[in-house]
Design a protein around this motif. Structure first.
Motif, PDB file in Angstrom:
ATOM      1  N   LEU A  60       0.826  -1.208   0.000  1.00  0.00           N
ATOM      2  CA  LEU A  60       0.000   0.000   0.000  1.00  0.00           C
ATOM      3  C   LEU A  60       0.863   1.262   0.000  1.00  0.00           C
ATOM      4  N   LEU A  61       2.001   1.211   0.691  1.00  0.00           N
ATOM      5  CA  LEU A  61       2.894   2.369   0.696  1.00  0.00           C
ATOM      6  C   LEU A  61       3.441   2.643  -0.703  1.00  0.00           C
ATOM      7  N   LYS A  62       3.731   1.575  -1.445  1.00  0.00           N
ATOM      8  CA  LYS A  62       4.187   1.770  -2.822  1.00  0.00           C
ATOM      9  C   LYS A  62       3.069   2.345  -3.692  1.00  0.00           C
ATOM     10  N   LEU A  63       1.853   1.883  -3.472  1.00  0.00           N
ATOM     11  CA  LEU A  63       0.724   2.432  -4.213  1.00  0.00           C
ATOM     12  C   LEU A  63       0.473   3.892  -3.817  1.00  0.00           C
ATOM     13  N   GLU A  64       0.714   4.205  -2.540  1.00  0.00           N
ATOM     14  CA  GLU A  64       0.573   5.593  -2.103  1.00  0.00           C
ATOM     15  C   GLU A  64       1.600   6.481  -2.798  1.00  0.00           C
ATOM     16  N   ALA A  65       2.840   5.981  -2.933  1.00  0.00           N
ATOM     17  CA  ALA A  65       3.892   6.761  -3.595  1.00  0.00           C
ATOM     18  C   ALA A  65       3.536   7.050  -5.047  1.00  0.00           C
ATOM     19  N   ALA A  66       2.763   6.146  -5.666  1.00  0.00           N
ATOM     20  CA  ALA A  66       2.331   6.341  -7.049  1.00  0.00           C
ATOM     21  C   ALA A  66       1.047   7.161  -7.129  1.00  0.00           C
ATOM     22  N   GLY A  67       0.519   7.572  -5.961  1.00  0.00           N
ATOM     23  CA  GLY A  67      -0.690   8.381  -5.957  1.00  0.00           C
ATOM     24  C   GLY A  67      -1.966   7.580  -6.116  1.00  0.00           C
ATOM     25  N   LEU A  68      -1.915   6.268  -5.823  1.00  0.00           N
ATOM     26  CA  LEU A  68      -3.062   5.405  -6.071  1.00  0.00           C
ATOM     27  C   LEU A  68      -3.878   5.094  -4.821  1.00  0.00           C
ATOM     28  N   VAL A  69      -3.279   5.266  -3.654  1.00  0.00           N
ATOM     29  CA  VAL A  69      -4.032   5.173  -2.410  1.00  0.00           C
ATOM     30  C   VAL A  69      -3.568   6.318  -1.506  1.00  0.00           C
ATOM     31  N   ALA A  70      -4.402   6.628  -0.513  1.00  0.00           N
ATOM     32  CA  ALA A  70      -4.060   7.686   0.440  1.00  0.00           C
ATOM     33  C   ALA A  70      -4.324   7.167   1.849  1.00  0.00           C
ATOM     34  N   PHE A  71      -3.331   7.295   2.730  1.00  0.00           N
ATOM     35  CA  PHE A  71      -3.486   6.878   4.120  1.00  0.00           C
ATOM     36  C   PHE A  71      -4.056   8.025   4.947  1.00  0.00           C
ATOM     37  N   GLU A  72      -4.880   7.662   5.925  1.00  0.00           N
ATOM     38  CA  GLU A  72      -5.358   8.616   6.922  1.00  0.00           C
ATOM     39  C   GLU A  72      -4.833   8.160   8.277  1.00  0.00           C
ATOM     40  N   ARG A  73      -4.170   9.038   8.963  1.00  0.00           N
ATOM     41  CA  ARG A  73      -3.475   8.688  10.203  1.00  0.00           C
ATOM     42  C   ARG A  73      -4.405   7.998  11.193  1.00  0.00           C
ATOM     43  N   ASN A  74      -3.982   6.799  11.632  1.00  0.00           N
ATOM     44  CA  ASN A  74      -4.688   6.002  12.627  1.00  0.00           C
ATOM     45  C   ASN A  74      -6.097   5.584  12.198  1.00  0.00           C
ATOM     46  N   ARG A  75      -6.391   5.685  10.907  1.00  0.00           N
ATOM     47  CA  ARG A  75      -7.736   5.325  10.452  1.00  0.00           C
ATOM     48  C   ARG A  75      -7.717   4.253   9.367  1.00  0.00           C
ATOM     49  N   GLY A  76      -6.796   4.328   8.423  1.00  0.00           N
ATOM     50  CA  GLY A  76      -6.771   3.362   7.335  1.00  0.00           C
ATOM     51  C   GLY A  76      -6.351   4.013   6.039  1.00  0.00           C
ATOM     52  N   PHE A  77      -6.877   3.496   4.936  1.00  0.00           N
ATOM     53  CA  PHE A  77      -6.494   4.043   3.634  1.00  0.00           C
ATOM     54  C   PHE A  77      -7.710   4.121   2.726  1.00  0.00           C
ATOM     55  N   ARG A  78      -7.612   4.967   1.720  1.00  0.00           N
ATOM     56  CA  ARG A  78      -8.637   5.104   0.693  1.00  0.00           C
ATOM     57  C   ARG A  78      -7.997   4.921  -0.676  1.00  0.00           C
TER      58      ARG A  78
END
Length: 241
Positions: A60-78
């Motif tokens: 998921l962190l790699k997908l976040e780096a590509a702009g494909l997912v976004a983490f929300e602190r202490n909540r999860g990801f979208r």
């Protein structure tokens, strides 16, 4: 997260767990099992895939780096997907890079490059016939990457790889209303034939036609409208001309 995520599919061993997680997330988004802007937890995803949270988070962190997912602190990801305008802008860059590269490769008439493209084309068609999406898109990327690299611009190849990642989560334009995998594969065949014949202009034009077909489908798919919709046509005219 829907019950459909509790699939019997399990992570394989041919690639790293991180790479498999990335591919699984992309497949789940395409199938509608993960929906854009809904909040999910790493724990839920790890349980659905049947593996530990560490490789899931790495993927998921790699997908976040590509702009494909976004983490929300202490909540999860979208899951995040590009807008129709962003997709057209992405394809404007690809159209600026890939058709000229195909023309240059055709002009060089390198038999080794042609042989690699033929091999990749055959593998792509076999994967399409078997409905093996992961293998198909790997061969599709290899086909485009070979052309860009053989044209003498490794940086362009890297740019296109990054741009492809930005559009992968919304699907490859192979919905029931779009194209089948064999249809997408068939769009590559004229490019290969033109390169093999040393016909730069045809290679250029066929590559552009393939990219436009894909870009129009993806931008329309994002908006939930047909590719011929007036709003999509206006975007293409405004951005690409």
């Amino acid at each position: 997260m829907p019950d459909a995520l509790r699939t019997e599919e399990r992570i394989g061993t041919r690639r790293t767990l991180t790479e498999e997680v990335m591919e699984k997330v992309q497949q789940m988004v395409r199938r509608g099992e993960l929906r854009a802007d809904e909040l999910y937890s790493v724990y839920q995803l790890a349980e659905a895939l049947g593996i530990s949270r560490s490789p899931v988070r790495d993927g998921l962190l790699k997908l976040e780096a590509a702009g494909l997912v976004a983490f929300e602190r202490n909540r999860g990801f979208r899951v995040t997907v590009p807008s129709a305008r962003q997709i057209v802008e992405i394809f404007a860059i690809r159209i600026a890079l890939e058709p000229p590269a195909a023309a240059r490769v055709a002009a060089r008439r390198d038999p080794e490059v042609t042989a690699r493209l033929r091999e990749t084309m055959t593998a792509m068609e076999k994967a399409a016939a078997a409905s093996d999406e992961p293998a198909f898109w790997a061969h599709d990327q290899a086909f485009h990457d070979t052309i860009l690299t053989a044209a003498g611009n490794s940086q362009a190849a890297a740019v296109v790889r990054d741009l492809r990642e930005r559009t992968r989560l919304i699907g490859p334009g192979t919905t029931k209303a779009a194209r089948s995998l064999p249809a997408v594969a068939a769009e590559h065949r004229p490019v290969l034939d033109a390169i093999a014949a040393g016909d730069g202009k045809t290679a250029h034009d066929d590559m552009r036609a393939h990219l436009e077909a894909t870009g129009r489908l993806l931008s329309a798919q994002t908006e939930g409208v047909p590719p011929a919709d007036a709003a999509i046509e206006a975007l293409w005219t405004e951005i690409i001309g």
